[in-house]
Design an enzyme around this catalytic site. Structure first.
Site, short mmCIF file in Angstrom:
data_model
loop_
_atom_site.label_atom_id
_atom_site.label_comp_id
_atom_site.label_asym_id
_atom_site.label_seq_id
_atom_site.Cartn_x
_atom_site.Cartn_y
_atom_site.Cartn_z
N GLN A 115 -13.13 -19.43 -44.18
CA GLN A 115 -12.24 -18.37 -44.48
C GLN A 115 -12.38 -17.00 -43.62
O GLN A 115 -13.82 -16.67 -43.47
CB GLN A 115 -11.97 -18.40 -45.89
CG GLN A 115 -11.55 -19.28 -46.57
CD GLN A 115 -11.08 -19.19 -48.05
OE1 GLN A 115 -10.38 -18.16 -48.38
NE2 GLN A 115 -11.92 -19.90 -48.81
N GLU B 94 -32.29 -13.53 -65.72
CA GLU B 94 -31.92 -13.15 -64.32
C GLU B 94 -30.66 -12.60 -64.18
O GLU B 94 -30.54 -11.65 -63.47
CB GLU B 94 -31.73 -14.61 -63.54
CG GLU B 94 -33.19 -15.20 -63.50
CD GLU B 94 -33.22 -16.31 -62.20
OE1 GLU B 94 -33.57 -15.90 -61.12
OE2 GLU B 94 -32.97 -17.48 -62.70
N ASN C 145 -3.15 1.33 -64.58
CA ASN C 145 -3.01 2.76 -64.35
C ASN C 145 -3.05 3.60 -65.74
O ASN C 145 -2.19 4.22 -66.09
CB ASN C 145 -1.61 3.17 -63.74
CG ASN C 145 -1.33 2.39 -62.30
OD1 ASN C 145 -2.25 2.32 -61.51
ND2 ASN C 145 -0.27 1.92 -62.07
N LYS D 43 -29.70 -24.40 -59.03
CA LYS D 43 -30.37 -23.06 -59.90
C LYS D 43 -29.01 -22.51 -60.50
O LYS D 43 -28.32 -22.51 -59.84
CB LYS D 43 -31.12 -22.25 -58.75
CG LYS D 43 -31.32 -20.70 -59.41
CD LYS D 43 -31.92 -19.95 -58.33
CE LYS D 43 -32.56 -18.71 -58.97
NZ LYS D 43 -33.55 -18.86 -59.81
N HIS E 231 -14.06 -26.19 -42.71
CA HIS E 231 -13.09 -24.90 -42.46
C HIS E 231 -13.95 -23.69 -42.94
O HIS E 231 -14.98 -23.94 -43.71
CB HIS E 231 -11.81 -25.17 -43.23
CG HIS E 231 -11.88 -24.94 -44.81
ND1 HIS E 231 -12.34 -26.25 -45.61
CD2 HIS E 231 -11.73 -24.05 -45.70
CE1 HIS E 231 -12.45 -25.78 -46.94
NE2 HIS E 231 -12.08 -24.68 -46.84
N HIS F 39 -25.68 -10.25 -38.56
CA HIS F 39 -26.65 -11.28 -39.03
C HIS F 39 -25.88 -12.12 -40.02
O HIS F 39 -24.74 -11.69 -40.28
CB HIS F 39 -27.76 -10.65 -39.98
CG HIS F 39 -27.32 -9.85 -41.24
ND1 HIS F 39 -26.76 -8.57 -40.93
CD2 HIS F 39 -27.06 -9.89 -42.24
CE1 HIS F 39 -26.32 -7.86 -41.98
NE2 HIS F 39 -26.72 -8.86 -43.05
#
Length: 299
Positions: A113, A265, A36, A259, A111, A244
């Protein structure tokens, strides 16, 4: 692309971890992180939400491509139920699966999440903005129009059925990245009818079998669903949205070569190691019977 791999070998994590560390904010009694400062360059705000883990199957040695269609359909129904339950209160419900140790998954049990948050995350805000802009300019949902174009062109198509299609998107960055799209306009998982959920189970299984067959391993990836925001947005016009799913696999050349997003990049712009059309062709040509389930050849 032809140079031999001489990448770094990772060291195992240290074993001399202290039982209690006052500098670790997760240790009981330690000071939590606060920021803060009052300066506009260092803004922070509280966020609220719910995090859940959903197991796909009681057996730890199974993954989605090795599960039955009925079992995958049960997963889809549970996704839709969780989205509706958490989406009644929270603006964003992110369903995602990290598969494989390479993607940071520390537990092999099948599994996913589900994180519900009191705000729209960065990716959701970007998709909200771009889809709304396209809809206002052209009068149709962007990803619905995109799916129609890809279904017609077929050069980046991986698999399809009557309700869904999977493509290596035109803008793909990861080598075998795919996008799963419905053929009709659908806002959220809960809006899928029974037949669409059945066909979704089928196309997911077909895609994930192809992924495993590519290098004949349990293929690692991170995937997640994006749909129209929920909570207070349920009362708003979200017709610009289209449901989607994104799949982001890290593997590039083999089961052991991935990769890396580094150098140019990270600092300038992502580079494609193979074109979306090449990746789609390789995936499309793979068999749809899992390599573990094929009859063994006899000598």
């Amino acid at each position: 692309m032809k140079r031999p791999w001489q990448g770094q070998l990772e060291k195992p994590p240290p074993e001399d971890v202290p039982r209690w560390d006052p500098k670790n904010p997760l240790c009981p009694g330690a000071t939590r992180a606060n920021d803060n400062s009052g300066h506009p360059l260092f803004r922070a705000a509280a966020a609220r939400g719910v995090c859940k883990v959903m197991c796909f199957h009681p057996h730890s040695d199974l993954t989605l491509p090795l599960m039955s269609l009925l079992e995958i359909r049960a997963v889809i129904d549970a996704w839709a139920e969780l989205e509706a339950e958490l989406g009644a209160s929270y603006p964003w419900v992110q369903i995602f699966e990290n598969k494989g140790a390479m993607m940071g998954c520390s537990n092999p049990h099948p599994h996913c999440q589900v994180w519900a948050s009191s705000f729209l995350p960065n990716e959701a805000r970007l998709e909200e903005r771009t889809q709304r802009q396209h809809h206002s300019q052209h009068g149709v949902p962007m990803l619905l129009e995109y799916a129609e174009q890809e279904a017609h062109r077929k050069e980046r198509l991986v698999v399809e059925n009557e309700d869904w299609l999977v493509v290596v998107p035109y803008w793909a960055i990861w080598p075998f990245q795919t996008l799963l799209l419905p053929r009709r306009h659908v806002l959220r998982l809960r809006d899928l009818c029974d037949s669409e959920r059945d066909s979704l189970a089928s196309i997911m299984q077909r895609l994930l079998i192809k992924y495993d067959n590519l290098f004949q391993i349990s293929f690692p990836y991170s995937m997640g669903w994006h749909g129209a925001p929920t909570g207070p947005h349920l009362q708003e016009d979200c017709e610009h949205w289209q449901l989607h799913a994104h799949y982001y696999p890290p593997l590039l050349r083999s089961a052991t070569v991935r990769k890396f997003m580094v150098g140019y990049e990270m600092l300038a712009q992502a580079q494609r190691d193979l074109t979306p059309e090449q990746a789609a062709e390789r995936l499309r040509a793979l068999p749809e019977v899992h390599y573990k389930l094929r009859p063994q050849e006899t000598v």
